[in-house]
Design an enzyme around this catalytic site. Structure first.
Site, short mmCIF file in Angstrom:
data_model
loop_
_atom_site.label_atom_id
_atom_site.label_comp_id
_atom_site.label_asym_id
_atom_site.label_seq_id
_atom_site.Cartn_x
_atom_site.Cartn_y
_atom_site.Cartn_z
N ASP A 109 -6.99 -1.60 10.23
CA ASP A 109 -7.07 -2.69 9.26
C ASP A 109 -5.67 -3.30 9.13
O ASP A 109 -4.69 -2.76 9.68
CB ASP A 109 -7.53 -2.09 7.92
CG ASP A 109 -8.13 -3.13 7.00
OD1 ASP A 109 -8.05 -4.33 7.29
OD2 ASP A 109 -8.68 -2.72 5.95
N ASP B 119 -12.90 -9.50 4.63
CA ASP B 119 -13.28 -9.30 3.22
C ASP B 119 -14.16 -10.42 2.70
O ASP B 119 -13.71 -11.34 2.03
CB ASP B 119 -12.01 -9.14 2.38
CG ASP B 119 -11.21 -7.92 2.80
OD1 ASP B 119 -11.75 -7.08 3.56
OD2 ASP B 119 -10.04 -7.80 2.39
N GLU C 45 -2.99 -8.13 11.08
CA GLU C 45 -2.69 -9.55 11.41
C GLU C 45 -1.23 -9.77 11.79
O GLU C 45 -0.99 -10.67 12.61
CB GLU C 45 -3.10 -10.43 10.22
CG GLU C 45 -4.59 -10.45 9.95
CD GLU C 45 -5.11 -9.16 9.30
OE1 GLU C 45 -4.31 -8.44 8.69
OE2 GLU C 45 -6.32 -8.90 9.42
#
Ligand SMILES: *[C@@H]1O[C@H](CO)[C@@H](O)[C@H](O)[C@H]1NC(C)=O
Ligand SMILES: *[C@@H]1O[C@H](CO)[C@@H](O)[C@H](O)[C@H]1NC(C)=O
Length: 683
Positions: free
Chosen positions: A315, A392, A318
């Site tokens: 997770d 999300d 980015e």
């Protein structure tokens, strides 16, 4: 050249730069691709009165729908489709990229038979602009969709066949808080006969967000936990993010630091930012040495408490930096010993995280078993390293609706193993919304429920019997179809074909389908239209196929293609149709997971012997055709001939011919085809 972005400084030591190019798609009206954006539409809308599509991997809090803003991943690839051609353009640039799209009629002057004539043509226009890098453009000419998928796959790769458990049902939440919680959730599934393959642990399982560790108070005996879960024929997945807590006693951090493998700031000092653990440093995944270091952390002696049954979720890759510009890394941060600025590689950072994790899993099994790695961030080619999800989302009908077009777009651009959090990550879904979400996600490649820390518990067995039974039925229908999904994954590894397909992929000449975003195909045989609104009694479904295609409903009723049918709807089911002429492999013995067996033996090989059934849906000439694939479900031996791949053909004189497609198969199995259903005889 220094520039301020809010309170953040970008020194731009090499000065401003950009590269750009226009690409015209002459004769095309419909463009697709350019994820990731949360658009309900599937085809790209003109940006004439809007911001361009932005590609810059970001951790966006509560993202908006129908907005061209950047999200977690980027694939700078546009597909153009018309009734005659399917072509694609891939812009190989991992820096921040903006793409304008426009549609216009263009007057072209042509010489036709010695006369000058004006021809009015439709044309789609794209304008590409990147912050840095070089122009490296790939033009793929199809001309048919399946050829285009093959061409793009030759360039960026395909998803290797996942282990079977990874395409079963996954139960996640931020967080299953301790060992007791994990045992009780597994018990909840078993007590209610709901199949489950994987239970997930989010960041709270760690020792204060030190990844590769377990919190000793709540997960005091992770090996025993993993072994106990494995005895119930389940796997687990744990979050491992690419930032390190800055704590010199934390071995992953201190070893990365002493080996000089961390991202640097513009002045050449260790880059420091804020993330889940507080003050953090980021591993420099652009540096091959750092990737090797990361892969090594998955070896059992480095990842204490892990076992072969623990898989990984990357997770925040980015990368997400809470106090950085746009919640990400400063563009003038430095990689590879200062030779590369972050701006030059931003969009591909997350791909390297997932790749290094994938390689770490190969390392720990000595290349024997197939890894499973989920990533939030992605770039062109991420499909080679596992699955992605749409980040999300929210417990809202519109987010259920948008999951279809987001996943169709990902499938078109090769990121086939993709899904959306079932139920929505933020907020609490109603029982109706959650039920509809399960029904939709059953027909999506990656099937995981996940929820925010602040939401109410929502495991299916916590609902009233009525809703729970329908959710279970949705999960069960996924397990029935696992042989079909597995076949599609196998075929996709070599062909690059998407698993979820827009209708136009299967019906390329049918212009009626070019803008349909709520109905799609799973493979070439199953048509699905999720219900994405509350209290629906009837929906209109467009059944394509103007050349004598027929479709079968759930209760074997027959419909002609090329028409809109009104389908009555109850909460029990969503509209699903089977294309006449298909042969679909299924498994009818539904067990508690994809690898459990009828005996109490925990050996997953026992499941190898469960029988299959074939659903034969005849076309209007009384014929059908389909494929069947079977192997050991977990290793790479299939690449060495250890698999069964067959073609089944049903002929109009009511004979079935079965032919092996790998003549020297080395695979031995006691499994068999137990039943054959022939649907549409004498129609
Ligand atoms: C695993 O595969 C990689 C890539 O093909 C290779 O470099 C490596 O040596 C293999 N490792 C083992 C233990 O076979
Ligand atoms: C059925 O038709 C196929 C060709 O379409 C032929 O090869 C086969 O022999 C036929 N079988 C019977 C039993 O007539």
């Amino acid at each position: 050249w220094t520039e301020m972005f809010h309170s953040h400084k970008d020194t731009r030591p090499h000065g401003p730069s950009s590269v750009g190019l226009d690409v015209e798609f002459i004769g095309f009206k419909h463009l697709y691709g350019l994820p990731e954006h949360a658009h309900i539409n599937l085809h790209l809308l003109s940006t004439t009165h809007d911001e361009p599509y932005r590609l810059y991997n970001l951790d966006v809090f509560e993202y908006e729908l129908n907005n061209n803003m950047a999200l977690y991943g980027s694939v700078p690839y546009i597909i153009a489709h018309s009734a005659k051609w399917t072509v694609g353009v891939y812009w190989n640039n991992p820096t921040e990229t903006w793409v304008d799209v426009d549609h216009k009629k263009d007057e072209v002057i042509r010489m036709v038979m010695m006369m000058v004539v004006m021809i009015v043509m439709m044309m789609a226009h794209s304008h590409w602009l990147s912050e840095s890098g070089i122009i490296d453009l790939f033009i793929m000419l199809g001309p048919m969709a399946d050829e285009l998928f093959r061409q793009y796959a030759a360039l960026t790769g395909t998803t290797p066949l996942p282990p079977l458990f990874a395409i079963g049902y996954h139960q996640s939440r931020w967080n299953y808080m301790d060992e007791k919680d994990v045992y009780s959730v597994i018990l909840g599934f078993d007590a209610n006969n709901i199949p489950l393959d994987v239970l997930w642990l989010d960041i709270e399982h760690t020792d204060d967000k030190r990844y590769f560790t377990f919190d000793s108070n709540r997960f005091g005996n992770p090996k025993k936990l993993l072994d106990d879960v494995a005895l119930t024929t389940r796997k687990m997945v744990a979050a491992v993010d690419p930032h390190f807590k800055k704590d010199t006693k934390y071995k992953q951090y201190s070893n990365a630091r002493s080996s000089d493998l961390l991202v640097k700031d513009r002045d050449g000092n260790e880059y420091e930012g804020w993330c889940w653990p507080g003050s953090s440093a980021w591993l420099d995944f652009i540096n091959p040495e750092a990737r090797k270091f990361w892969s090594n952390q998955f070896l059992y002696h480095n990842y204490e408490g892990s076992t072969k049954d623990l898989y990984t979720w990357n997770d925040m890759n980015e990368p997400s930096v809470f106090n950085g510009p746009e919640i990400s890394m400063h563009r003038d941060a430095l990689h590879s010993a200062g030779s590369i600025e972050h701006r030059q590689v931003h969009n591909i950072y997350g791909l390297y995280v997932q790749r290094s994790t994938f390689e770490g899993h190969l390392l720990r099994s000595k290349n024997r078993t197939r890894p499973f790695v989920l990533s939030r961030s992605f770039f062109a080619g991420s499909q080679r390293y596992g699955a992605v999800w749409t980040g999300d989302n929210a417990a809202d009908w519109s987010h259920l609706e948008v999951s279809t077009s987001m996943l169709l777009t990902l499938n078109l651009v090769g990121v086939t193993f993709s899904g959306a959090d079932v139920g929505g990550f933020f907020r609490n879904p109603s029982a109706e919304l959650l039920t509809r979400w399960y029904q939709a996600a059953t027909y999506q490649p990656f099937f995981r429920a996940h929820a925010h820390l602040d939401t109410k518990r929502r495991e299916p067995y916590l609902f009233d019997r009525y809703h729970m039974t329908i959710m279970r039925e949705a999960i069960v229908s996924r397990y029935r179809l696992l042989p079909y999904w597995y076949l599609l994954f196998y075929q996709s590894e070599t062909s690059g074909m998407p698993l979820m397909r827009p209708l136009w992929v299967e019906f390329p000449e049918s212009e009626d389908t070019f803008e349909i975003y709520n109905t799609y195909m799973v493979g070439s045989s199953i048509l699905v239209q999720p219900i994405v609104k509350s209290a629906v009694n009837v929906v209109s479904v467009y059944l394509p196929g103007c050349h004598e295609v027929i479709w079968y409903g759930d209760s074997y009723e027959i419909f002609k293609g090329c028409q809109v049918v009104d389908v009555p709807v109850t909460l029990e089911k969503i509209p699903v149709f089977y294309r006449g002429g298909s042969i679909i492999p299924i498994r009818e013995r539904i067990r508690r997971s994809s690898s459990s067996s009828s005996s109490s033996s925990s050996s997953s090989s026992a499941a190898l012997n469960d029988p299959y059934s074939l659903l034969i849906y005849l076309d209007n000439k009384n014929e059908a055709d389909g494929y069947f694939y079977h192997d050991d479900f977990s290793t790479y031996k299939y690449r060495d001939g250890h698999f069964v791949y067959r073609n089944f053909v049903y002929r109009s004189n009511n004979t079935i011919v079965s032919r092996s497609l790998n003549k020297d198969s080395k695979f031995k199995s006691n499994s068999w085809i137990e039943r054959i259903y022939i649907i549409g005889l004498g129609q």
